[in-house]
Design a protein around this motif. Structure first.
Motif, PDB file in Angstrom:
ATOM      1  N   VAL A 161       1.960  -1.493   0.056  1.00 27.59           N
ATOM      2  CA  VAL A 161       3.341  -1.656  -0.392  1.00 27.59           C
ATOM      3  C   VAL A 161       4.281  -0.792   0.434  1.00 27.59           C
ATOM      4  O   VAL A 161       3.909   0.263   0.945  1.00 27.59           O
ATOM      5  CB  VAL A 161       3.514  -1.278  -1.884  1.00 27.59           C
ATOM      6  N   LEU A 162       5.507  -1.273   0.578  1.00 24.04           N
ATOM      7  CA  LEU A 162       6.638  -0.478   1.052  1.00 24.04           C
ATOM      8  C   LEU A 162       7.629  -0.470  -0.099  1.00 24.04           C
ATOM      9  O   LEU A 162       8.091  -1.537  -0.526  1.00 24.04           O
ATOM     10  CB  LEU A 162       7.258  -1.066   2.311  1.00 24.04           C
ATOM     11  N   GLN A 163       7.932   0.725  -0.617  1.00 25.63           N
ATOM     12  CA  GLN A 163       8.808   0.841  -1.771  1.00 25.63           C
ATOM     13  C   GLN A 163      10.107   1.552  -1.383  1.00 25.63           C
ATOM     14  O   GLN A 163      10.082   2.520  -0.621  1.00 25.63           O
ATOM     15  CB  GLN A 163       8.095   1.594  -2.893  1.00 25.63           C
ATOM     16  N   ILE A 164      11.205   1.050  -1.900  1.00 20.85           N
ATOM     17  CA  ILE A 164      12.516   1.639  -1.635  1.00 20.85           C
ATOM     18  C   ILE A 164      13.176   1.973  -2.965  1.00 20.85           C
ATOM     19  O   ILE A 164      13.316   1.110  -3.839  1.00 20.85           O
ATOM     20  CB  ILE A 164      13.420   0.695  -0.824  1.00 20.85           C
ATOM     21  N   CYS A 179      18.506  -4.307   1.076  1.00 15.60           N
ATOM     22  CA  CYS A 179      17.663  -3.504   1.966  1.00 15.60           C
ATOM     23  C   CYS A 179      16.197  -3.919   1.861  1.00 15.60           C
ATOM     24  O   CYS A 179      15.471  -3.943   2.863  1.00 15.60           O
ATOM     25  CB  CYS A 179      17.817  -2.022   1.628  1.00 15.60           C
ATOM     26  N   CYS A 180      15.765  -4.256   0.666  1.00 15.22           N
ATOM     27  CA  CYS A 180      14.379  -4.699   0.489  1.00 15.22           C
ATOM     28  C   CYS A 180      14.132  -6.042   1.153  1.00 15.22           C
ATOM     29  O   CYS A 180      13.047  -6.283   1.698  1.00 15.22           O
ATOM     30  CB  CYS A 180      14.042  -4.763  -1.003  1.00 15.22           C
ATOM     31  N   GLU A 185      11.469  -8.880   5.625  1.00 15.32           N
ATOM     32  CA  GLU A 185      11.515  -9.633   6.880  1.00 15.32           C
ATOM     33  C   GLU A 185      10.811  -8.860   7.993  1.00 15.32           C
ATOM     34  O   GLU A 185      10.012  -9.423   8.755  1.00 15.32           O
ATOM     35  CB  GLU A 185      12.973  -9.905   7.264  1.00 15.32           C
ATOM     36  N   LEU A 186      11.074  -7.565   8.081  1.00 21.49           N
ATOM     37  CA  LEU A 186      10.465  -6.757   9.138  1.00 21.49           C
ATOM     38  C   LEU A 186       8.955  -6.645   8.964  1.00 21.49           C
ATOM     39  O   LEU A 186       8.205  -6.641   9.947  1.00 21.49           O
ATOM     40  CB  LEU A 186      11.086  -5.354   9.153  1.00 21.49           C
ATOM     41  N   HIS A 217      12.028  -5.196  -8.474  1.00 18.79           N
ATOM     42  CA  HIS A 217      11.795  -6.538  -7.941  1.00 18.79           C
ATOM     43  C   HIS A 217      10.785  -6.440  -6.803  1.00 18.79           C
ATOM     44  O   HIS A 217      10.895  -5.578  -5.934  1.00 18.79           O
ATOM     45  CB  HIS A 217      13.093  -7.159  -7.437  1.00 18.79           C
ATOM     46  N   ASP A 218       9.790  -7.317  -6.842  1.00 20.82           N
ATOM     47  CA  ASP A 218       8.744  -7.350  -5.820  1.00 20.82           C
ATOM     48  C   ASP A 218       8.998  -8.495  -4.845  1.00 20.82           C
ATOM     49  O   ASP A 218       9.278  -9.616  -5.271  1.00 20.82           O
ATOM     50  CB  ASP A 218       7.360  -7.557  -6.453  1.00 20.82           C
TER      51      ASP A 218
END
Length: 398
Positions: A161-164, A179-180, A185-186, A217-218
């Motif tokens: 996971v990448l969490q912001i 931003c998420c 996309e990246l 939100h995932d």
């Protein structure tokens, strides 16, 4: 089409309720893990009468809960065939997809500088954090700075996971989602591809007051092929998701999605849904077990959450119809007594009940979680999509 045995199927995933180490647990450095058993051993009392009637203690020995002489339905354990031990591989396998390559993690190193630089450029926010941490820990450490500067907290965990994080009052919820979306996309590039990007909004203005909200939100990688959910939807059946199921499948195969504020709320939504007419599948994920108690290594909290679930389960059992089928399972383990904060590679329970069942008792262990989707597909006369796995248990659930 043959007559359906059940008009409605409810599949409830108690997120992370493993039932003992899988045969290959040592390959994942998880030898000796046992989410359910170790929770039982960690508490003095454990009141789960409805799970007990369904056979949970017959399935797996529990310190305080004896097995029953005759269970209400059928029970067994399921083994995962996919490589991995995360939310997505488990849920996708339920619905027929075998994941051969585990999703990439950045637990030890944080995200690569090239990814962070591009994320900063595209979002306009400087990234702080960029390490593996718990959600509460990272807020205590960095939320003051984020609020003061507009910087963006980015972190990961033992999951892919990448969490912001974003403060709903100062960062703005829609800005956090934007931003998420950029991060998702990246991270579709192979070398950066995480299973999920997660928006982690919170409120509070100073340390000690920060609290994450239910506006999480995932943003998940879409399933790599068609699942049983797609097959059901294509046949005009209802596929109603509760909790984060919609996110896990990136909306594919879902006809209606309900967002839950908690696991208790998710059960309340399931009960409400059981009181209305629909034809097809209700697919439920109850995430608090994993997020609030498993990852935070809190067996007492986990036990109390199971007791709250059991109370709601009793209400659901009362209102189920004769032609309803209930399946309760889990997507992986997360032993709250184990080392680290990672998921654990475990077998998972399979409890099945219907008021129409004439028999009950143990079933042979399955070699895949996909027995769930295959059973649902056969019940509704839906062909398993090409490339999926799983053998139905429907003929034994009578």
């Amino acid at each position: 089409m043959a007559k359906e045995l059940y008009q409605r199927v409810f599949v409830i995933v108690i997120d992370s309720l493993g039932a003992g180490a899988a045969e290959d647990a040592a390959e994942y450095d998880d030898a000796g893990c046992d989410t359910l058993g170790h929770i039982s051993e960690s508490v003095g009392t454990f009141a789960i009468p409805n799970l007990q009637k369904l056979g949970l203690a017959n399935l797996h020995p529990l310190k305080q809960v004896p097995p029953v002489e005759r269970t209400l339905g059928y029970y067994t354990k399921m083994n995962e065939r996919s490589r991995g031990k995360d939310t997505m591989t488990g849920h996708w396998e339920f619905m027929g997809l075998k994941t051969e390559k585990p999703f990439i993690t950045f637990t030890e190193t944080g995200f690569p500088p090239e990814l962070i630089a591009e994320l900063e450029r595209r979002t306009g926010h400087k990234v702080i954090g960029n390490k593996s941490a718990s959600g509460t820990q990272i807020l205590d450490e960095l939320a003051d700075e984020e609020i003061a500067t507009g910087h963006m907290i980015v972190y990961t965990s033992a999951d892919s996971v990448l969490q912001i994080c974003g403060n709903e009052e100062t960062f703005d919820l829609q800005e956090l989602y934007r931003c998420c979306e950029i991060a998702r996309e990246l991270t579709m590039r192979d070398e950066w591809k995480v299973g999920r990007v997660i928006a982690r909004p919170y409120v509070g203005r100073k340390r000690g007051e920060f609290k994450r909200t239910s506006n999480r939100h995932d943003y998940a990688v879409p399933p790599f092929g068609k699942t049983v959910l797609d097959g059901l939807k294509e046949q005009g059946l209802d596929v109603i998701s509760i909790g984060k199921i919609q996110d896990i499948f990136a909306g594919q195969g879902i006809t209606e999605a309900l967002h839950s504020n908690s696991s208790v709320h998710g059960m309340e939504q399931t009960i409400e849904l059981a009181e209305r007419a629909f034809h097809g599948l209700c697919f439920v994920n109850l995430v608090d077990f994993d997020a609030l108690w498993g990852h935070r290594r809190d067996p007492q909290g986990y036990a109390r959450e199971l007791e709250r679930f059991d109370e709601k389960l009793g209400q659901l059992l009362e209102i189920l119809r004769e032609d309803d089928l209930l399946i309760i399972t889990a997507d992986h383990g997360n032993d709250p007594t184990y080392k680290g904060t990672d998921h654990t590679r475990e077998k998972v329970p399979f409890l099945a009940y219907s008021k129409a069942m004439k028999g009950s008792g143990p079933l042979p262990e399955t070699d895949t979680f996909a027995a769930v989707g295959a059973t649902v597909a056969e019940n509704f006369g839906v062909r398993m999509p090409e490339g999926t796995i799983g053998t139905s248990l429907l003929g034994q659930l009578r």
